[in-house]
Motif scaffolding. Sequence first.
Motif, PDB file in Angstrom:
ATOM      1  N   ALA A   1       3.329   3.701   3.367  1.00  0.00           N
ATOM      2  CA  ALA A   1       1.870   3.531   3.355  1.00  0.00           C
ATOM      3  C   ALA A   1       1.164   4.879   3.449  1.00  0.00           C
ATOM      4  CB  ALA A   1       1.435   2.622   4.504  1.00  0.00           C
ATOM      5  N   LEU A   2       1.696   5.783   4.264  1.00  0.00           N
ATOM      6  CA  LEU A   2       1.082   7.107   4.388  1.00  0.00           C
ATOM      7  C   LEU A   2       1.188   7.908   3.091  1.00  0.00           C
ATOM      8  CD1 LEU A   2       2.131   8.352   7.933  1.00  0.00           C
ATOM      9  CD2 LEU A   2      -0.168   8.050   7.072  1.00  0.00           C
ATOM     10  N   ILE A   3       2.364   7.891   2.491  1.00  0.00           N
ATOM     11  CA  ILE A   3       2.568   8.666   1.260  1.00  0.00           C
ATOM     12  C   ILE A   3       1.678   8.149   0.145  1.00  0.00           C
ATOM     13  CG2 ILE A   3       4.252   9.159  -0.554  1.00  0.00           C
ATOM     14  CD1 ILE A   3       6.362   9.298   1.726  1.00  0.00           C
ATOM     15  N   VAL A   4       1.640   6.847  -0.023  1.00  0.00           N
ATOM     16  CA  VAL A   4       0.840   6.266  -1.097  1.00  0.00           C
ATOM     17  C   VAL A   4      -0.652   6.470  -0.832  1.00  0.00           C
ATOM     18  CG1 VAL A   4       0.284   4.107  -2.268  1.00  0.00           C
ATOM     19  CG2 VAL A   4       2.634   4.640  -1.733  1.00  0.00           C
ATOM     20  N   ALA A   5      -1.070   6.397   0.436  1.00  0.00           N
ATOM     21  CA  ALA A   5      -2.481   6.627   0.754  1.00  0.00           C
ATOM     22  C   ALA A   5      -2.878   8.074   0.469  1.00  0.00           C
ATOM     23  CB  ALA A   5      -2.752   6.277   2.215  1.00  0.00           C
ATOM     24  N   VAL A   6      -2.009   9.011   0.771  1.00  0.00           N
ATOM     25  CA  VAL A   6      -2.313  10.418   0.485  1.00  0.00           C
ATOM     26  C   VAL A   6      -2.424  10.637  -1.021  1.00  0.00           C
ATOM     27  CG1 VAL A   6      -1.370  12.754   0.608  1.00  0.00           C
ATOM     28  CG2 VAL A   6      -1.396  11.325   2.645  1.00  0.00           C
ATOM     29  N   ILE A   7      -1.546  10.016  -1.784  1.00  0.00           N
ATOM     30  CA  ILE A   7      -1.633  10.122  -3.244  1.00  0.00           C
ATOM     31  C   ILE A   7      -2.945   9.527  -3.743  1.00  0.00           C
ATOM     32  CG2 ILE A   7      -0.622   9.267  -5.406  1.00  0.00           C
ATOM     33  CD1 ILE A   7       2.130   9.545  -4.015  1.00  0.00           C
ATOM     34  N   ALA A   8      -3.325   8.368  -3.214  1.00  0.00           N
ATOM     35  CA  ALA A   8      -4.575   7.732  -3.629  1.00  0.00           C
ATOM     36  C   ALA A   8      -5.774   8.582  -3.243  1.00  0.00           C
ATOM     37  CB  ALA A   8      -4.686   6.343  -3.007  1.00  0.00           C
ATOM     38  N   TRP A   9      -5.756   9.171  -2.031  1.00  0.00           N
ATOM     39  CA  TRP A   9      -6.856  10.047  -1.622  1.00  0.00           C
ATOM     40  C   TRP A   9      -6.975  11.230  -2.574  1.00  0.00           C
ATOM     41  CZ3 TRP A   9      -5.357  10.443   4.212  1.00  0.00           C
ATOM     42  CH2 TRP A   9      -5.811   9.305   4.880  1.00  0.00           C
ATOM     43  N   PHE A  10      -5.827  11.846  -2.893  1.00  0.00           N
ATOM     44  CA  PHE A  10      -5.829  12.997  -3.790  1.00  0.00           C
ATOM     45  C   PHE A  10      -6.411  12.626  -5.151  1.00  0.00           C
ATOM     46  CE2 PHE A  10      -3.618  15.350  -7.160  1.00  0.00           C
ATOM     47  CZ  PHE A  10      -4.108  16.621  -6.904  1.00  0.00           C
ATOM     48  N   LEU A  11      -5.975  11.507  -5.696  1.00  0.00           N
ATOM     49  CA  LEU A  11      -6.478  11.090  -7.001  1.00  0.00           C
ATOM     50  C   LEU A  11      -7.974  10.791  -6.971  1.00  0.00           C
ATOM     51  CD1 LEU A  11      -3.555   8.787  -8.197  1.00  0.00           C
ATOM     52  CD2 LEU A  11      -4.156  11.055  -9.065  1.00  0.00           C
ATOM     53  N   LEU A  12      -8.426  10.141  -5.901  1.00  0.00           N
ATOM     54  CA  LEU A  12      -9.850   9.812  -5.811  1.00  0.00           C
ATOM     55  C   LEU A  12     -10.697  11.068  -5.641  1.00  0.00           C
ATOM     56  CD1 LEU A  12     -11.982   7.616  -5.787  1.00  0.00           C
ATOM     57  CD2 LEU A  12     -11.679   7.437  -3.317  1.00  0.00           C
TER      58      LEU A  12
END
Length: 134
Positions: A67-78
């Motif tokens: 969940a942390l890794i995917v959330a960081v990726i989503a934050w970066f993309l956004l």
Amino acid sequence: MGLGRALPTAYHPINALVWIAGCGSVFAVLLSSVSLLAARSYVRGEYLDVNGARAARRALAGGWAGALIVAVIAWFLLVMTVTSGSRQVGFTGEVWAYLLLLAAPSVVAGVLFFLGRALFRPPVAPPTEVRWRG
């Protein structure tokens, strides 16, 4: 996570990747929840199945890390979508709210990890007392 289509950045194709990454972090929380639901099967009478509890703790840790890794990726993309391109949107209230919404599954997975860690801790045997006779 479907609220991402109402963001000011919805015009950008990377916004779909943010939405997919957000769904992935929710899936990681689902994995953690299933691990906690299996807690009853690890107890037989008064005994805890240590191997099953160990596997559940690993699944909880994996769910939280995922969940942390995917959330960081989503934050970066956004953030990349908001700050780049010809139509820079800026950090509006909707974007900040969506960033917080993307962080929510990571927080829930962390709470489930610490709850499961306390729940699946094997009991410690009391120390035995040894007396010497001499």
